[in-house]
Design a protein around this motif. Structure first.
Motif, mmCIF file in Angstrom:
data_model
loop_
_atom_site.group_PDB
_atom_site.id
_atom_site.type_symbol
_atom_site.label_atom_id
_atom_site.label_comp_id
_atom_site.label_asym_id
_atom_site.label_seq_id
_atom_site.Cartn_x
_atom_site.Cartn_y
_atom_site.Cartn_z
ATOM 1 N N SER A 59 -16.396 0.926 -6.869
ATOM 2 C CA SER A 59 -15.539 0.131 -5.984
ATOM 3 C C SER A 59 -14.072 0.155 -6.401
ATOM 4 O O SER A 59 -13.178 0.262 -5.552
ATOM 5 C CB SER A 59 -16.046 -1.315 -5.929
ATOM 6 O OG SER A 59 -16.096 -1.883 -7.226
ATOM 7 N N THR A 60 -13.812 0.070 -7.704
ATOM 8 C CA THR A 60 -12.420 0.070 -8.158
ATOM 9 C C THR A 60 -11.760 1.417 -7.868
ATOM 10 O O THR A 60 -10.638 1.484 -7.346
ATOM 11 C CB THR A 60 -12.336 -0.225 -9.664
ATOM 12 O OG1 THR A 60 -12.913 -1.508 -9.920
ATOM 13 C CG2 THR A 60 -10.887 -0.223 -10.134
ATOM 14 N N GLN A 118 -6.031 4.268 -1.198
ATOM 15 C CA GLN A 118 -4.566 4.261 -1.197
ATOM 16 C C GLN A 118 -4.012 5.684 -1.236
ATOM 17 O O GLN A 118 -3.029 6.003 -0.547
ATOM 18 C CB GLN A 118 -4.042 3.450 -2.376
ATOM 19 C CG GLN A 118 -4.303 1.954 -2.263
ATOM 20 C CD GLN A 118 -3.755 1.177 -3.452
ATOM 21 O OE1 GLN A 118 -3.238 1.755 -4.398
ATOM 22 N NE2 GLN A 118 -3.868 -0.137 -3.399
ATOM 23 N N GLU A 149 -10.926 1.941 -4.223
ATOM 24 C CA GLU A 149 -9.674 1.332 -3.781
ATOM 25 C C GLU A 149 -8.498 2.262 -4.051
ATOM 26 O O GLU A 149 -7.610 2.427 -3.208
ATOM 27 C CB GLU A 149 -9.458 -0.008 -4.480
ATOM 28 C CG GLU A 149 -10.442 -1.096 -4.060
ATOM 29 C CD GLU A 149 -10.210 -2.396 -4.802
ATOM 30 O OE1 GLU A 149 -9.178 -2.506 -5.512
ATOM 31 O OE2 GLU A 149 -11.038 -3.309 -4.694
ATOM 32 N N ASP A 195 0.818 -1.223 0.000
ATOM 33 C CA ASP A 195 0.000 0.000 0.000
ATOM 34 C C ASP A 195 0.846 1.265 0.000
ATOM 35 O O ASP A 195 0.304 2.373 0.130
ATOM 36 C CB ASP A 195 -0.926 0.006 1.223
ATOM 37 C CG ASP A 195 -2.012 -1.057 1.121
ATOM 38 O OD1 ASP A 195 -2.331 -1.477 -0.010
ATOM 39 O OD2 ASP A 195 -2.517 -1.482 2.180
#
Length: 215
Positions: free
Chosen positions: A134-135, A142, A138, A46
């Protein structure tokens, strides 16, 4: 363990550049080095931790260039996400965001800047969830984590992460379903965040690991 370390980064209890000694981390959490290494690898994925051969793991220290890139990436993703959120938001979503905002203001009022930074980040991540992306959510999560490191290094005023009025105005546009205004407000908000950082300053010395993780 990875979640606890991530939370400590978000709340500025783990400062950029701090060495994460495997034995010390294992002693604090009561686990062996294998588990510690696995957790540190997760954080390295991450980009919250940098693992250097023969030196060990360190909380990442974004450079000035990386700091700018993080906010440029957010400026590409989040305004459009704010528009989509305005088109999909429900009364329950509005209540959730208002609770986040109230908690953030309360943290600022009591001088808990690290907590305010974390809550501010959660507000932005929640917007991506509401937008049903959702993608992208993410990616934003980050970037928010990297933003916490950037703010820890380069912030120049206590409310640098999110000025008190910024989320209020955005919430009004969202509640009214005004996607165009929400998009423009987010653009201005992120620009203001970037201008609130002094990207010329030398980072402060990190705290010790044990002090950072002490409840």
């Amino acid at each position: 363990m990875a979640d606890a370390l991530t939370l400590a980064v978000h709340e500025h209890r783990l400062a950029p550049g701090l060495k994460l000694n495997e034995d010390e981390v294992g002693e604090i959490f009561g686990v062996g080095r294998t588990i510690v290494r696995s957790a540190l690898q997760m954080l390295a994925h991450d980009q919250l931790v940098t693992i250097e051969p023969n030196r060990g793991a360190f909380v990442a220290e974004p450079s000035i260039r990386e700091a700018r890139e993080v906010f440029e990436a957010r400026a590409l993703l989040e305004p459009r996400t704010a528009r989509s959120a305005a088109e999909r938001i429900t009364p329950q979503d509005v209540a959730t965001l208002r609770a986040h905002n109230a908690a953030e203001h309360a943290a600022l009022d009591r001088g808990d800047f690290g907590m305010a930074v974390r809550l501010s980040g959660e507000f932005h991540i929640e917007l991506a969830r509401i937008a049903d992306q959702s993608t992208i959510a993410e990616f934003i999560a980050q970037l928010i984590a990297r933003s916490s490191l950037v703010v820890a290094l380069y912030w120049r005023r206590p409310k640098a992460m999110c000025e008190t009025h910024a989320h209020e105005a955005l919430l009004t546009a969202l509640e009214q379903g005004d996607g165009a205004t929400a998009e423009e407000l987010m653009k201005g908000h992120l620009l203001d965040l970037l201008s609130s950082l002094d990207l010329r300053e030398t980072p402060a010395a990190p705290r010790t690991l044990r002090d950072a993780l002490r409840p």
